[in-house]
Design a protein around this motif. Sequence first.
Motif, mmCIF file in Angstrom:
data_model
loop_
_atom_site.group_PDB
_atom_site.id
_atom_site.type_symbol
_atom_site.label_atom_id
_atom_site.label_comp_id
_atom_site.label_asym_id
_atom_site.label_seq_id
_atom_site.Cartn_x
_atom_site.Cartn_y
_atom_site.Cartn_z
ATOM 1 N N SER A 1 1.502 77.825 25.607
ATOM 2 C CA SER A 1 0.363 77.488 26.459
ATOM 3 C C SER A 1 -0.466 78.724 26.786
ATOM 4 C CB SER A 1 0.853 76.834 27.751
ATOM 5 O OG SER A 1 1.552 75.647 27.452
ATOM 6 N N PHE B 1 0.338 66.641 21.920
ATOM 7 C CA PHE B 1 0.929 67.594 20.984
ATOM 8 C C PHE B 1 0.656 67.193 19.536
ATOM 9 C CE2 PHE B 1 4.844 68.836 18.554
ATOM 10 C CZ PHE B 1 4.547 70.183 18.473
ATOM 11 N N GLY C 1 5.761 66.981 25.286
ATOM 12 C CA GLY C 1 5.769 68.293 24.647
ATOM 13 C C GLY C 1 6.378 68.240 23.258
#
Length: 570
Positions: free
Chosen positions: A250, A504, A536
Amino acid sequence: MKRWVIFPLLVVMAFSLVACAPWQRTEERLITKLESLSLEMEETQAELRNQLDQLLEQLSDVSTKVEQLSELEVQLQAIKKKTENLSGELEALDWRIREFDVEISKLHSRAEQIHSNLIARFEKAELRLDQLLQNTQQIAEFEEKEREQLLAKLTRMEDTLKASQEKTASSVESLRTRVDMLEASILGHLDQERDLLNDLFVVSTDINKKLASLPLISADIESVLSNQKHLKKTLDTMTRAVDLEGLKNSVDEIKFLLKVVRGVGITEEATEMLEHIVRPGETLQAISRAYGVTVEKIMQANPSVKDPSKIYAYQKLLIPVKIEDVLSASALLERHIKTKLDWENLQSVVVHTFGEVEEGYANVGVDLRLDAGEIITAPVGGRIEFAGVLNESYGNTVRLSVGEGNYVVFGRLREIFVKTGDMVQSGEALGRTGISNVNLHLEIWRDGVPLDPLTFFFKHLGELHVTMYTEWDDGKPPIHPTFKRTATGSFVRAYRTVAADFDFLPPGSLIYIPFFKDWPNRGFFVVEDTGGAVVGKKLDVFVHDPELATRFSRYLDVYLVAKGDVREIR
């Protein structure tokens, strides 16, 4: 009778007839008799010939029987010899039988001795058994005494334990109080971390909004830059509170976004230096055309080359090649090997995967089934190290060298358009596929080591947490209108559907998981579903087996074949 005997007789008879009667009356009778005698003579000759033939046949039979008698005599002599040999063998067997009789007598005596010894040992064993029984009785009496002593000790220990429990009861209560306090403290820290994560999400959302409106509101750039300071403070706080590795991706993405906002473009191109050995007669211009690299860039990578016209045979040159040109799946598969990157097509194209055992040998490449007559082209410039029939398994084979120890192998071709030693450019035709079930064998070698071409082509997403789910996990009954429906509206399909975080991996994305390469789908899945627990870097593979879905949980390498769109899902 023979003719020379009969003829004089006929003459005498004729003269006698002439003398006995007048010539005029007896002439006709004489002629008649002569004719009859001639016929009798011929019949007699025929009969004699038949008798002679019979005698000859009998003589031949006699000769044959004489020969048979000779053969029988030879056989009789052989039988006599065999009889003599058998007599000798019988005498030898007789001597052997006598020796066996002697051995049997000895064995009989030995058996009697063993029998006597066994009887003696058995008597000793009986005496020993009596002694053991006596000892066992004594041991039992001793154990009974020990048991009574142990029971007394256990009683004393129970009394001591009860006293200890009463003493530690108060300590347990105090420990529980401390645990409750620690739990409350941990929950407070978790709430704080959750707030920090929310702040980070808000800032990231703000940056994305600014980026989306960048062409229209360039004035907001300063506002985004001011948010950078707040973002840095938030990241520093998160680094202290949370593991930095968990937020690394990130942070990298946010840094990239900040560079774009500031107007800083990414101009650096990832390159790889391939080693090229100059062949006799090669020029730097020919090498540059083959690899698609300018002469100036080659000279920059090789400072020892001052003059482009002065290179010598077997000189090693470093060729700067763009990694994305070499590793591009779309370029290599779609443009050079004519393979479409969609799930249905890959099911029929990939026949045997890397490492699959065929005829006792592990496959060092992949076996593909393409359309007959497809032209296979060079994915990158280089030298043809080999072009021809390699062996019965590979057939017509082309090995393209793209640097020392790095090469691509194309096997099982129907035709070859190049020859050993040729320099080829990217996109140049190498050969044509045939009509066999497997009409292209593809290998990728790097630094002398074979690689799985399917992992070499596609982008590595890392090791993702992969689990499994079934159509029953959401608790919907079969009569429910959305039973077996994915989040994108399609029906779930085994060996195809996988659930992912749409932030994602967008819906419709095609991925490759080598762990499942032995499945019917050859390890290819389509992102068609999502879920509350799929967040994620996590994937949930659809299966029909509830037991397998319950116990399967692994971290597996995952590769992105192509990013998709929900509109592409059928």
